[in-house]
Design a protein around this motif. Structure first.
Motif, PDB file in Angstrom:
ATOM      1  N   ILE A  32      -2.463   2.626   1.000  1.00  4.78           N
ATOM      2  CA  ILE A  32      -2.869   2.524   2.262  1.00  4.78           C
ATOM      3  C   ILE A  32      -4.320   2.902   2.567  1.00  4.78           C
ATOM      4  O   ILE A  32      -4.876   4.162   1.921  1.00  4.78           O
ATOM      5  CB  ILE A  32      -2.067   3.423   3.343  1.00  4.78           C
ATOM      6  N   MET A  33      -5.161   1.883   3.144  1.00  2.59           N
ATOM      7  CA  MET A  33      -6.192   2.544   3.439  1.00  2.59           C
ATOM      8  C   MET A  33      -6.490   2.677   4.971  1.00  2.59           C
ATOM      9  O   MET A  33      -5.828   1.767   5.758  1.00  2.59           O
ATOM     10  CB  MET A  33      -7.562   1.335   3.222  1.00  2.59           C
ATOM     11  N   PHE A  46      -5.553   9.009  14.358  1.00  2.65           N
ATOM     12  CA  PHE A  46      -4.926   8.063  13.565  1.00  2.65           C
ATOM     13  C   PHE A  46      -5.845   6.759  14.508  1.00  2.65           C
ATOM     14  O   PHE A  46      -5.556   6.880  15.760  1.00  2.65           O
ATOM     15  CB  PHE A  46      -3.550   7.668  13.515  1.00  2.65           C
ATOM     16  N   VAL A  47      -6.393   5.681  13.881  1.00  5.19           N
ATOM     17  CA  VAL A  47      -7.093   4.631  14.557  1.00  5.19           C
ATOM     18  C   VAL A  47      -6.302   3.256  14.127  1.00  5.19           C
ATOM     19  O   VAL A  47      -6.008   2.466  14.916  1.00  5.19           O
ATOM     20  CB  VAL A  47      -8.390   4.820  14.352  1.00  5.19           C
ATOM     21  N   TYR A  94     -15.916   9.034  12.710  1.00  3.28           N
ATOM     22  CA  TYR A  94     -14.856   8.217  12.086  1.00  3.28           C
ATOM     23  C   TYR A  94     -14.887   8.377  10.614  1.00  3.28           C
ATOM     24  O   TYR A  94     -15.846   8.363  10.008  1.00  3.28           O
ATOM     25  CB  TYR A  94     -15.051   6.628  12.298  1.00  3.28           C
ATOM     26  N   TYR A  95     -13.684   8.535  10.228  1.00  2.00           N
ATOM     27  CA  TYR A  95     -13.331   8.918   8.733  1.00  2.00           C
ATOM     28  C   TYR A  95     -12.315   7.811   8.094  1.00  2.00           C
ATOM     29  O   TYR A  95     -11.546   7.333   8.957  1.00  2.00           O
ATOM     30  CB  TYR A  95     -12.577  10.052   8.694  1.00  2.00           C
ATOM     31  N   CYS A  96     -12.770   7.279   6.944  1.00  2.00           N
ATOM     32  CA  CYS A  96     -11.673   6.490   6.244  1.00  2.00           C
ATOM     33  C   CYS A  96     -11.052   7.354   5.124  1.00  2.00           C
ATOM     34  O   CYS A  96     -11.697   8.387   4.744  1.00  2.00           O
ATOM     35  CB  CYS A  96     -12.539   5.262   5.523  1.00  2.00           C
ATOM     36  N   ALA A  97      -9.795   7.026   4.909  1.00  2.00           N
ATOM     37  CA  ALA A  97      -8.995   7.861   3.853  1.00  2.00           C
ATOM     38  C   ALA A  97      -8.072   6.811   3.170  1.00  2.00           C
ATOM     39  O   ALA A  97      -7.774   5.597   3.414  1.00  2.00           O
ATOM     40  CB  ALA A  97      -8.178   8.686   4.831  1.00  2.00           C
ATOM     41  N   GLU A  98      -7.539   7.487   2.008  1.00  7.59           N
ATOM     42  CA  GLU A  98      -6.816   6.447   1.102  1.00  7.59           C
ATOM     43  C   GLU A  98      -5.574   7.472   0.543  1.00  7.59           C
ATOM     44  O   GLU A  98      -5.773   8.434   0.479  1.00  7.59           O
ATOM     45  CB  GLU A  98      -7.782   5.921   0.060  1.00  7.59           C
ATOM     46  N   ARG A  99      -4.576   6.600   0.476  1.00  5.95           N
ATOM     47  CA  ARG A  99      -3.439   7.499  -0.128  1.00  5.95           C
ATOM     48  C   ARG A  99      -2.523   6.227  -0.832  1.00  5.95           C
ATOM     49  O   ARG A  99      -2.566   5.064  -0.395  1.00  5.95           O
ATOM     50  CB  ARG A  99      -2.575   8.127   1.070  1.00  5.95           C
ATOM     51  N   ARG A 100      -1.506   7.088  -1.515  1.00  5.12           N
ATOM     52  CA  ARG A 100      -0.601   5.951  -2.303  1.00  5.12           C
ATOM     53  C   ARG A 100       0.706   5.773  -1.249  1.00  5.12           C
ATOM     54  O   ARG A 100       0.744   6.604  -0.174  1.00  5.12           O
ATOM     55  CB  ARG A 100       0.004   6.479  -3.503  1.00  5.12           C
ATOM     56  N   GLY A 101       1.361   4.609  -1.424  1.00  4.43           N
ATOM     57  CA  GLY A 101       2.392   4.317  -0.674  1.00  4.43           C
ATOM     58  C   GLY A 101       2.320   3.239   0.178  1.00  4.43           C
ATOM     59  O   GLY A 101       1.107   2.429   0.262  1.00  4.43           O
ATOM     60  N   SER A 102       3.470   2.787   0.830  1.00  4.85           N
ATOM     61  CA  SER A 102       3.563   1.792   2.092  1.00  4.85           C
ATOM     62  C   SER A 102       3.935   2.137   3.381  1.00  4.85           C
ATOM     63  O   SER A 102       4.116   1.115   4.161  1.00  4.85           O
ATOM     64  CB  SER A 102       4.247   0.730   1.388  1.00  4.85           C
ATOM     65  N   ARG A 103       4.354   3.528   3.383  1.00  2.00           N
ATOM     66  CA  ARG A 103       5.121   3.794   4.876  1.00  2.00           C
ATOM     67  C   ARG A 103       4.255   4.920   5.611  1.00  2.00           C
ATOM     68  O   ARG A 103       3.496   5.687   4.826  1.00  2.00           O
ATOM     69  CB  ARG A 103       6.374   4.311   4.543  1.00  2.00           C
ATOM     70  N   HIS A 104       4.441   5.191   6.858  1.00  2.00           N
ATOM     71  CA  HIS A 104       4.066   6.180   7.443  1.00  2.00           C
ATOM     72  C   HIS A 104       2.412   6.168   7.596  1.00  2.00           C
ATOM     73  O   HIS A 104       2.143   7.207   6.996  1.00  2.00           O
ATOM     74  CB  HIS A 104       4.631   7.421   7.348  1.00  2.00           C
ATOM     75  N   PRO A 105       1.964   4.967   7.762  1.00  5.00           N
ATOM     76  CA  PRO A 105       0.263   5.299   7.548  1.00  5.00           C
ATOM     77  C   PRO A 105      -0.313   5.954   8.685  1.00  5.00           C
ATOM     78  O   PRO A 105      -1.571   6.369   8.834  1.00  5.00           O
ATOM     79  CB  PRO A 105       0.077   3.698   7.892  1.00  5.00           C
ATOM     80  N   TYR A 107       0.347   9.252   9.576  1.00  6.18           N
ATOM     81  CA  TYR A 107       0.111  10.682   9.439  1.00  6.18           C
ATOM     82  C   TYR A 107      -1.097  11.162   8.722  1.00  6.18           C
ATOM     83  O   TYR A 107      -1.255  10.962   7.651  1.00  6.18           O
ATOM     84  CB  TYR A 107       1.255  11.318   8.690  1.00  6.18           C
ATOM     85  N   THR A 108      -1.880  11.864   9.364  1.00  5.36           N
ATOM     86  CA  THR A 108      -3.149  12.427   8.577  1.00  5.36           C
ATOM     87  C   THR A 108      -2.879  13.324   7.558  1.00  5.36           C
ATOM     88  O   THR A 108      -3.642  12.865   6.392  1.00  5.36           O
ATOM     89  CB  THR A 108      -4.012  13.430   9.584  1.00  5.36           C
ATOM     90  N   ASP A 109      -2.178  14.030   7.235  1.00 13.24           N
ATOM     91  CA  ASP A 109      -1.804  14.676   6.061  1.00 13.24           C
ATOM     92  C   ASP A 109      -1.218  14.192   4.800  1.00 13.24           C
ATOM     93  O   ASP A 109      -1.042  14.673   3.821  1.00 13.24           O
ATOM     94  CB  ASP A 109      -1.100  16.261   6.619  1.00 13.24           C
ATOM     95  N   HIS A 110      -0.741  12.808   4.987  1.00 12.67           N
ATOM     96  CA  HIS A 110      -0.319  12.182   3.963  1.00 12.67           C
ATOM     97  C   HIS A 110      -1.509  11.512   2.876  1.00 12.67           C
ATOM     98  O   HIS A 110      -1.276  11.011   1.897  1.00 12.67           O
ATOM     99  CB  HIS A 110       0.602  10.833   4.460  1.00 12.67           C
ATOM    100  N   TYR A 111      -2.623  11.622   3.675  1.00 12.12           N
ATOM    101  CA  TYR A 111      -3.999  10.991   2.875  1.00 12.12           C
ATOM    102  C   TYR A 111      -4.278  11.904   2.165  1.00 12.12           C
ATOM    103  O   TYR A 111      -4.678  13.310   2.336  1.00 12.12           O
ATOM    104  CB  TYR A 111      -5.036  10.369   3.917  1.00 12.12           C
ATOM    105  N   LEU A 112      -4.730  11.305   0.945  1.00  8.92           N
ATOM    106  CA  LEU A 112      -5.250  12.343  -0.205  1.00  8.92           C
ATOM    107  C   LEU A 112      -6.870  12.360  -0.344  1.00  8.92           C
ATOM    108  O   LEU A 112      -7.472  13.273  -0.390  1.00  8.92           O
ATOM    109  CB  LEU A 112      -4.499  11.872  -1.461  1.00  8.92           C
ATOM    110  N   PHE A 113      -7.336  11.143  -0.084  1.00  6.46           N
ATOM    111  CA  PHE A 113      -8.711  11.083  -0.340  1.00  6.46           C
ATOM    112  C   PHE A 113      -9.432  10.626   0.889  1.00  6.46           C
ATOM    113  O   PHE A 113      -8.817   9.743   1.509  1.00  6.46           O
ATOM    114  CB  PHE A 113      -9.078   9.883  -1.396  1.00  6.46           C
ATOM    115  N   TRP A 114     -10.664  11.381   1.158  1.00 11.03           N
ATOM    116  CA  TRP A 114     -11.422  11.103   2.506  1.00 11.03           C
ATOM    117  C   TRP A 114     -12.710  10.735   2.295  1.00 11.03           C
ATOM    118  O   TRP A 114     -13.427  11.532   1.314  1.00 11.03           O
ATOM    119  CB  TRP A 114     -11.134  12.333   3.398  1.00 11.03           C
ATOM    120  N   GLY A 115     -13.294   9.876   3.029  1.00 12.89           N
ATOM    121  CA  GLY A 115     -14.811   9.763   3.239  1.00 12.89           C
ATOM    122  C   GLY A 115     -15.410  10.999   3.997  1.00 12.89           C
ATOM    123  O   GLY A 115     -14.756  11.716   4.617  1.00 12.89           O
ATOM    124  N   GLN A 116     -16.787  10.785   4.069  1.00 16.10           N
ATOM    125  CA  GLN A 116     -17.542  11.834   4.665  1.00 16.10           C
ATOM    126  C   GLN A 116     -17.521  11.801   6.223  1.00 16.10           C
ATOM    127  O   GLN A 116     -17.952  12.610   6.830  1.00 16.10           O
ATOM    128  CB  GLN A 116     -18.994  11.925   4.156  1.00 16.10           C
TER     129      GLN A 116
END
Length: 124
Positions: A32-33, A46-47, A94-105, A107-116
């Motif tokens: 998920i991005m 979340f946006v 505005y921040y972009c973020a990336e995580r594995r999975g396909s559910r619950h997009p 939730y902020t704390d589910h994302y592992l990688f963040w842009g600056q």
């Protein structure tokens, strides 16, 4: 994974901006991005998100529905956020973020990688 967010700037209310998030790795299915935003003194919210799969389903915050569109360009490993009809309330980093999975997009704390982050300022 490194994410580079860019495209922010200053715009008048009613105007448009397109944010971009370039990933250092191939954007692949079962990830998920997402786009989030934050203003001083408030929690990151979340946006929009794109759930990478054969369908590339999308999800939006109520504040973004009908005005913002998230999309991807797999050839560039980049996800975009087209923002139209901007309001002063959209002003934020505005921040972009990336995580594995396909559910619950959402939730902020589910994302592992963040842009600056990239700053969007909308003047009324």
């Amino acid at each position: 994974v490194q994410l580079q967010a860019y495209g922010g700037g200053s715009v008048q209310a009613g105007g448009s901006l397109r944010l971009a998030c370039a990933s250092s790795k191939v954007i692949s299915s079962n990830h998920i991005m997402g786009w989030f935003r934050q203003t001083p003194g408030k929690e990151r919210e979340f946006v929009a998100a794109i759930i990478l799969s054969s369908d590339d389903n999308t999800a939006y915050a109520d504040s973004a529905k009908g005005r913002f569109t998230i999309s991807k360009d797999s050839s560039k490993n980049t996800v975009y956020l087209q923002m139209n009809s901007l309001k002063s309330d959209d002003s934020a980093v505005y921040y972009c973020a990336e995580r594995r999975g396909s559910r619950h997009p959402y939730y902020t704390d589910h994302y592992l990688f963040w842009g600056q982050g990239t700053l969007v300022t909308v003047s009324s």
